[in-house]
Design an enzyme around this catalytic site. Structure first.
Site, PDB file in Angstrom:
ATOM      1  N   GLU A  39      15.044   6.408  -1.837  1.00 15.59           N
ATOM      2  CA  GLU A  39      13.737   5.735  -1.718  1.00 15.59           C
ATOM      3  C   GLU A  39      13.745   4.417  -2.489  1.00 15.59           C
ATOM      4  O   GLU A  39      12.827   4.102  -3.237  1.00 15.59           O
ATOM      5  CB  GLU A  39      12.625   6.636  -2.273  1.00 15.59           C
ATOM      6  CG  GLU A  39      12.622   8.025  -1.672  1.00 15.59           C
ATOM      7  CD  GLU A  39      11.475   8.904  -2.160  1.00 15.59           C
ATOM      8  OE1 GLU A  39      10.542   8.386  -2.801  1.00 15.59           O
ATOM      9  OE2 GLU A  39      11.527  10.112  -1.892  1.00 15.59           O
ATOM     10  N   GLU A  73      11.156  16.691  -6.386  1.00 17.31           N
ATOM     11  CA  GLU A  73      10.485  16.477  -7.671  1.00 17.31           C
ATOM     12  C   GLU A  73      10.079  17.751  -8.406  1.00 17.31           C
ATOM     13  O   GLU A  73       8.943  17.888  -8.851  1.00 17.31           O
ATOM     14  CB  GLU A  73       9.256  15.581  -7.450  1.00 17.31           C
ATOM     15  CG  GLU A  73       9.605  14.266  -6.792  1.00 17.31           C
ATOM     16  CD  GLU A  73       8.398  13.344  -6.578  1.00 17.31           C
ATOM     17  OE1 GLU A  73       7.266  13.786  -6.801  1.00 17.31           O
ATOM     18  OE2 GLU A  73       8.606  12.189  -6.191  1.00 17.31           O
TER      19      GLU A  73
HETATM   20  C1  XIL Z   1       4.731   8.145  -0.911  1.00 21.26           C
HETATM   21  C2  XIL Z   1       4.371   7.380   0.350  1.00 21.26           C
HETATM   22  O1  XIL Z   1       5.142   6.214   0.432  1.00 21.26           O
HETATM   23  C3  XIL Z   1       2.903   7.036   0.340  1.00 21.26           C
HETATM   24  O2  XIL Z   1       2.519   6.458   1.602  1.00 21.26           O
HETATM   25  C4  XIL Z   1       2.061   8.274   0.080  1.00 21.26           C
HETATM   26  O3  XIL Z   1       0.703   7.908  -0.050  1.00 21.26           O
HETATM   27  C5  XIL Z   1       2.510   8.976  -1.183  1.00 21.26           C
HETATM   28  O4  XIL Z   1       3.905   9.270  -1.081  1.00 21.26           O
HETATM   29  N1  XIL Z   1       8.342  10.054  -3.953  1.00 21.26           N
HETATM   30  C6  XIL Z   1       8.493  10.615  -2.729  1.00 21.26           C
HETATM   31  C7  XIL Z   1       7.801  10.024  -1.551  1.00 21.26           C
HETATM   32  O5  XIL Z   1       9.291  11.549  -2.580  1.00 21.26           O
HETATM   33  O6  XIL Z   1       7.443  10.988  -0.603  1.00 21.26           O
HETATM   34  C8  XIL Z   1       6.593   9.231  -1.945  1.00 21.26           C
HETATM   35  O7  XIL Z   1       6.070   8.593  -0.797  1.00 21.26           O
HETATM   36  C9  XIL Z   1       6.954   8.254  -3.030  1.00 21.26           C
HETATM   37  C10 XIL Z   1       7.454   8.958  -4.256  1.00 21.26           C
END
Ligand code: XIL
Length: 400
Positions: free
Chosen positions: A285, A175
């Protein structure tokens, strides 16, 4: 004589039943012992990974808790790749200079290795869930660029080095692209960017990761890469990394999607653009919330606090729209199988999604910053329902 023969037969029968009883008993004991020591979960029927065996691995984000009980059985049945949801991030794994928390990450790696499941590493450099100590020098002043990059190097060598050979792909940088509409501002103004006064940290992270584990595939990972402005920025960054001979293998498209977003055209365009650079794609994701963003409040009014508005829940109409969006996405993924090297879901089932704490993704999902108004509203974003049963969307994804 007759009497003697009957007694003999009885005795033989007695011996036989005793033997059977002993065998059964020892089998039961064996099974129980087996369960106590190492419980490879029984694989009973076909799962996502089997339907997609000629396409790409199918993964899921996991926590330590999901390695036990019903989630673990589902994981083993359906998936052949896992990503630690939080346990390899900079802050959780490296909370202060000489402290590493290996326990949870090791447990996930051990579970995956034991069940012949591949592992994606997530992530080596991010502005969130960061190791905040890295940004301060020993005297409390902001750290210098040199010391920050040295710390990044030590971190990556320690983490990627520890799991060398076990992790097939790393999200090296997460990101780093700015969300705004201004196409001239490509990069997020994070601590990393500000202290380095540019993107040297991105290039350095990839080079360190490649040194630490030369066989791992290295990815840049982000959300909304299908949106036209962010897509353009991503493309510019990738071209620069390639021109600078940075060892990058591909792009992770997080795919925190909505019922109407992305469109098939946007998705194809993003895939075409990334792969035209010779890069691979991993869907890293994936979830599709049923919540639609609220229209912006009319001028002069406060945004409504959605927690107080009635929640229609997961209606059949929403389920059908979600099923159609999943089907659209997987139809396209299969067409791009030459370029897509895995598809991973973010969480196991609708029982618990990270989006639930963010208004079901309504408040911005992945894009939501720390200051975003938080409220709990279920997102129902995955292929398995709250009882871990396969949803309509599941069948739409596997029937092709
Ligand atoms: C999220 C997790 O799922 C949560 O448990 C945590 O509180 C915050 O992060 N983008 C990403 C992930 O790259 O690492 C994130 O994961 C969601 C958004």
């Amino acid at each position: 004589m007759k009497f003697l023969a009957i007694t003999k037969r009885k005795r033989r029968m007695g011996l036989l039943s005793l033997t059977i009883a002993l065998v059964v008993l020892s089998l039961v004991q064996c099974a129980t012992k087996h369960q106590v020591t190492s419980p490879p979960v029984a694989v009973t029927d076909k799962g996502l990974k089997d339907y997609y065996k000629d396409y790409f691995p199918i993964g899921v984000a996991v926590s330590g808790a999901s390695l036990h009980g019903p989630d673990s059985a589902l994981i083993v049945r359906e998936f052949n790749s896992v990503t630690p949801e939080n346990d390899m991030k900079m802050g959780p794994i490296h909370p202060s200079e000489n402290v590493y928390n290996w326990k949870n990450a090791d447990a996930i790696v051990d579970f995956a290795v034991r069940h012949h499941i591949k592992i994606r590493g997530h992530n080596l450099c991010w502005h969130n869930q960061e190791a905040a100590w890295m940004f301060k020098s020993p005297n409390g002043e902001p750290v210098s660029k040199e010391l920050l990059l040295q710390r990044l190097k030590d971190h990556i060598f320690a983490v990627a080095g520890r799991y060398k050979g076990k992790i097939y792909a790393w999200d090296v940088v997460n990101e780093a692209i700015d969300d705004g509409d201004d196409t001239t501002q490509i990069y997020r103004k994070s601590n990393w960017y500000n202290i380095c006064n540019g993107i040297d940290f991105i290039e350095a992270a990839f080079r360190y990761a490649h040194k630490a584990d030369p066989n791992a595939k290295l990815y840049y990972n982000d959300y909304n890469s299908e949106h036209p402005v962010k897509r353009e920025k991503t493309y510019k960054m990738l071209k620069k990394l390639i021109a600078d001979h940075v060892p990058i293998d591909g792009v992770g498209m997080q795919a925190h999607w909505k019922l109407n977003d992305p469109s098939p055209e946007e998705l194809r365009k993003a895939l075409d653009e990334i792969t035209s650079l010779g890069l691979k794609v991993q869907i890293t994701e994936m979830d599709i919330t049923i919540r639609l963003p609220k229209p912006p409040p009319s001028p002069g009014t406060m945004p409504s606090v959605a927690a107080t508005t009635p929640d229609p829940g997961y209606t059949p109409e929403l389920e059908d729209k979600q099923t159609a969006q999943y089907k659209m996405a997987f139809d396209i993924f299969r067409q791009y199988k030459k370029f897509i090297t895995s598809v991973t879901f973010w969480n196991v089932s609708d029982r618990s999604s990270w989006l639930d704490m963010r208004g079901g993704g309504l408040m911005g999902g992945a894009a939501a910053g720390a200051n975003t108004l938080r409220m709990v509203r279920k997102a129902y974003p995955l292929l398995f329902d709250e009882n871990r049963q396969r949803k309509k969307a599941y069948w739409a994804v596997v029937n092709f």
